[in-house]
Scaffold this motif. Sequence first.
Motif, PDB file in Angstrom:
ATOM      1  N   LEU A   8       0.885  -1.196  -0.088  1.00 38.06           N
ATOM      2  CA  LEU A   8      -0.093  -0.066  -0.121  1.00 38.06           C
ATOM      3  C   LEU A   8       0.762   1.227   0.069  1.00 38.06           C
ATOM      4  CD1 LEU A   8      -2.858  -1.061   2.409  1.00 38.06           C
ATOM      5  CD2 LEU A   8      -2.931  -0.478   0.007  1.00 38.06           C
ATOM      6  N   ASP A   9       2.080   1.178   0.857  1.00 32.56           N
ATOM      7  CA  ASP A   9       2.909   2.427   0.647  1.00 32.56           C
ATOM      8  C   ASP A   9       3.300   2.774  -0.692  1.00 32.56           C
ATOM      9  OD1 ASP A   9       2.669   2.747   3.465  1.00 32.56           O
ATOM     10  OD2 ASP A   9       4.520   1.428   3.806  1.00 32.56           O
ATOM     11  N   PHE A  12       0.175   3.613  -3.052  1.00 32.14           N
ATOM     12  CA  PHE A  12      -0.398   4.822  -2.713  1.00 32.14           C
ATOM     13  C   PHE A  12       0.692   6.064  -3.303  1.00 32.14           C
ATOM     14  CE2 PHE A  12      -3.748   3.245   0.069  1.00 32.14           C
ATOM     15  CZ  PHE A  12      -4.843   3.511  -0.751  1.00 32.14           C
ATOM     16  N   LEU A  15       0.966   6.635  -6.871  1.00 28.13           N
ATOM     17  CA  LEU A  15      -0.367   7.402  -7.179  1.00 28.13           C
ATOM     18  C   LEU A  15      -0.475   8.851  -6.877  1.00 28.13           C
ATOM     19  CD1 LEU A  15      -2.707   4.415  -6.789  1.00 28.13           C
ATOM     20  CD2 LEU A  15      -2.197   5.383  -8.891  1.00 28.13           C
ATOM     21  N   TYR A  79      -3.527  -2.935  -9.003  1.00 25.83           N
ATOM     22  CA  TYR A  79      -4.099  -2.100  -8.204  1.00 25.83           C
ATOM     23  C   TYR A  79      -4.818  -2.802  -7.122  1.00 25.83           C
ATOM     24  CZ  TYR A  79      -3.884   1.601 -11.832  1.00 25.83           C
ATOM     25  OH  TYR A  79      -3.129   2.602 -12.712  1.00 25.83           O
ATOM     26  N   VAL A  82      -4.774  -1.761  -3.468  1.00 25.35           N
ATOM     27  CA  VAL A  82      -5.506  -0.284  -3.271  1.00 25.35           C
ATOM     28  C   VAL A  82      -6.904  -0.447  -2.972  1.00 25.35           C
ATOM     29  CG1 VAL A  82      -5.940   1.830  -4.176  1.00 25.35           C
ATOM     30  CG2 VAL A  82      -3.638   0.524  -4.388  1.00 25.35           C
ATOM     31  N   THR A  83      -7.485  -1.144  -4.056  1.00 27.88           N
ATOM     32  CA  THR A  83      -8.886  -1.267  -4.066  1.00 27.88           C
ATOM     33  C   THR A  83      -9.267  -2.129  -2.820  1.00 27.88           C
ATOM     34  OG1 THR A  83      -8.971  -3.137  -5.566  1.00 27.88           O
ATOM     35  CG2 THR A  83      -9.142  -1.014  -6.562  1.00 27.88           C
ATOM     36  N   TRP A  85      -7.946  -2.247   0.054  1.00 27.44           N
ATOM     37  CA  TRP A  85      -8.008  -1.657   1.252  1.00 27.44           C
ATOM     38  C   TRP A  85      -9.255  -0.492   1.242  1.00 27.44           C
ATOM     39  CZ3 TRP A  85      -7.849   3.582   2.980  1.00 27.44           C
ATOM     40  CH2 TRP A  85      -7.482   3.883   4.164  1.00 27.44           C
ATOM     41  N   LEU A  86      -9.359   0.048   0.150  1.00 29.66           N
ATOM     42  CA  LEU A  86     -10.629   0.776   0.147  1.00 29.66           C
ATOM     43  C   LEU A  86     -11.899   0.167   0.595  1.00 29.66           C
ATOM     44  CD1 LEU A  86      -9.651   2.958  -2.937  1.00 29.66           C
ATOM     45  CD2 LEU A  86      -9.784   3.678  -0.556  1.00 29.66           C
ATOM     46  N   GLN A  89     -12.185  -0.351   4.187  1.00 24.41           N
ATOM     47  CA  GLN A  89     -12.355   0.709   4.982  1.00 24.41           C
ATOM     48  C   GLN A  89     -13.964   0.860   4.831  1.00 24.41           C
ATOM     49  OE1 GLN A  89      -9.984   1.546   6.976  1.00 24.41           O
ATOM     50  NE2 GLN A  89     -10.725   3.591   6.625  1.00 24.41           N
ATOM     51  N   MET A  92     -15.923  -1.525   7.017  1.00 26.86           N
ATOM     52  CA  MET A  92     -15.860  -1.001   8.515  1.00 26.86           C
ATOM     53  C   MET A  92     -16.578  -0.072   8.744  1.00 26.86           C
ATOM     54  SD  MET A  92     -12.222  -1.226  10.191  1.00 26.86           S
ATOM     55  CE  MET A  92     -11.000  -0.473   8.973  1.00 26.86           C
ATOM     56  N   TRP A  93     -16.637   1.017   7.898  1.00 28.40           N
ATOM     57  CA  TRP A  93     -17.487   2.413   8.069  1.00 28.40           C
ATOM     58  C   TRP A  93     -19.029   1.787   7.927  1.00 28.40           C
ATOM     59  CZ3 TRP A  93     -17.507   7.023   9.404  1.00 28.40           C
ATOM     60  CH2 TRP A  93     -18.691   7.867   8.906  1.00 28.40           C
ATOM     61  N   ARG A  96     -20.103   0.003  10.960  1.00 26.63           N
ATOM     62  CA  ARG A  96     -20.406   0.948  12.234  1.00 26.63           C
ATOM     63  C   ARG A  96     -21.760   1.696  11.932  1.00 26.63           C
ATOM     64  NH1 ARG A  96     -19.412   6.785  13.220  1.00 26.63           N
ATOM     65  NH2 ARG A  96     -20.135   6.880  15.310  1.00 26.63           N
TER      66      ARG A  96
ATOM     67  N   PHE B  12      -4.481  10.990  -2.448  1.00 23.43           N
ATOM     68  CA  PHE B  12      -3.738   9.863  -2.471  1.00 23.43           C
ATOM     69  C   PHE B  12      -2.559  10.070  -1.687  1.00 23.43           C
ATOM     70  CE2 PHE B  12      -5.353   8.427  -6.770  1.00 23.43           C
ATOM     71  CZ  PHE B  12      -5.542   7.179  -6.283  1.00 23.43           C
ATOM     72  N   ALA B  16      -0.718   7.925   1.349  1.00 24.19           N
ATOM     73  CA  ALA B  16       0.234   7.188   1.111  1.00 24.19           C
ATOM     74  C   ALA B  16       1.057   6.848   2.437  1.00 24.19           C
ATOM     75  CB  ALA B  16       1.374   8.363   0.258  1.00 24.19           C
ATOM     76  N   ARG B  21      -3.128   5.941   7.395  1.00 23.55           N
ATOM     77  CA  ARG B  21      -3.856   4.847   6.980  1.00 23.55           C
ATOM     78  C   ARG B  21      -4.318   4.243   8.483  1.00 23.55           C
ATOM     79  NH1 ARG B  21      -0.417   3.748   3.078  1.00 23.55           N
ATOM     80  NH2 ARG B  21       0.202   1.724   4.089  1.00 23.55           N
ATOM     81  N   ALA B  28     -12.733   4.710  11.191  1.00 26.16           N
ATOM     82  CA  ALA B  28     -13.717   3.980  10.745  1.00 26.16           C
ATOM     83  C   ALA B  28     -14.641   3.273  11.613  1.00 26.16           C
ATOM     84  CB  ALA B  28     -13.207   3.024   9.454  1.00 26.16           C
TER      85      ALA B  28
END
Lengths: 120, 120
Positions: A8-9, A12, A15, A79, A82-83, A85-86, A89, A92-93, A96, B12, B16, B21, B28
């Motif tokens: 991810l580091d 991101f 990008l 990719y 990244v997707t 992780w999103l 997230q 999780m949201w 909640r 981004f 990063a 994160r 979240a």
Amino acid sequence: MDLSPGTLDTLFQALADPTRRTMLERLAKGPASVSDLAAPLEMTLPAALDHVRRLEAAGLVATEKQGRVRIARLVAARYAPVTTWLDAQRAMWEARLDRFERFAVRQRDANTESKDTRDD
Amino acid sequence: MDLSPGTLDTLFQALADPTRRTMLERLAKGPASVSDLAAPLEMTLPAALDHVRRLEAAGLVATEKQGRVRIARLVAARYAPVTTWLDAQRAMWEARLDRFERFAVRQRDANTESKDTRDD
DNA sequence: GTGTTACTTAAGCCCTGACTTAACTATTGG
DNA sequence: CCAATAGTTAAGTCAGGGCTTAAGTAACAC
């Protein structure tokens, strides 16, 4: 920071630069040489090459030397982290929000208890 | 680089950093104070505050001062530009794959023309 | 073989990012 | 009031990012 490719580091960070995103947008349409990538960016070749190398280090791009030109092509599958992780997230949201909603409903039911029988 | 909130650049870049994160992952699950966010990260308060500010500048987080504590909460909707960009990339890539596939099929048909009549 | 092309390396510059410590300020609980 | 708490500001360090120019090297084109 973990700088291995595909993390991810690195993803991101790769990008985060508009120049590199422009390159990725170009490469999504097909392979291109370093000069091809540099041309629309008003940037010297060394700078462009540096960005390509960074994209390659992130694993988003693969390059190959053909004669004196270096051809870069997108590796779109990369990719994924990244997707993922999103998505996590968002999950999780939403979990909640669900909890909050159940709580709100419980509150409402407690407040309106035996006052009326709602059906909305 | 455009540094206004909600742009791909700021988003981004905010994403990063692993520390940020981690903060987003924590948020979240619900709001938290700056100290709450700093605690698991083995980091001084000023550093943590700086990250929170950066997330706020990106638009991903909103904060509010309650007495002497600053409460941060996630604004999940603001991930949109990121996912939109990624989706657009995927779309472009797939459009290219489709074109390539049609080309490949045309090549195959040209090669096998009048040799057999396939029905796959 | 000579000049042009396409990259590559090296050096350096300036700015930003991610921290730190030290010194405040504003709450709050006894 | 007074001390502890939670944050905030200021200043400084140190590494890395994004560029440049200058000087290579390797492949082509004639």
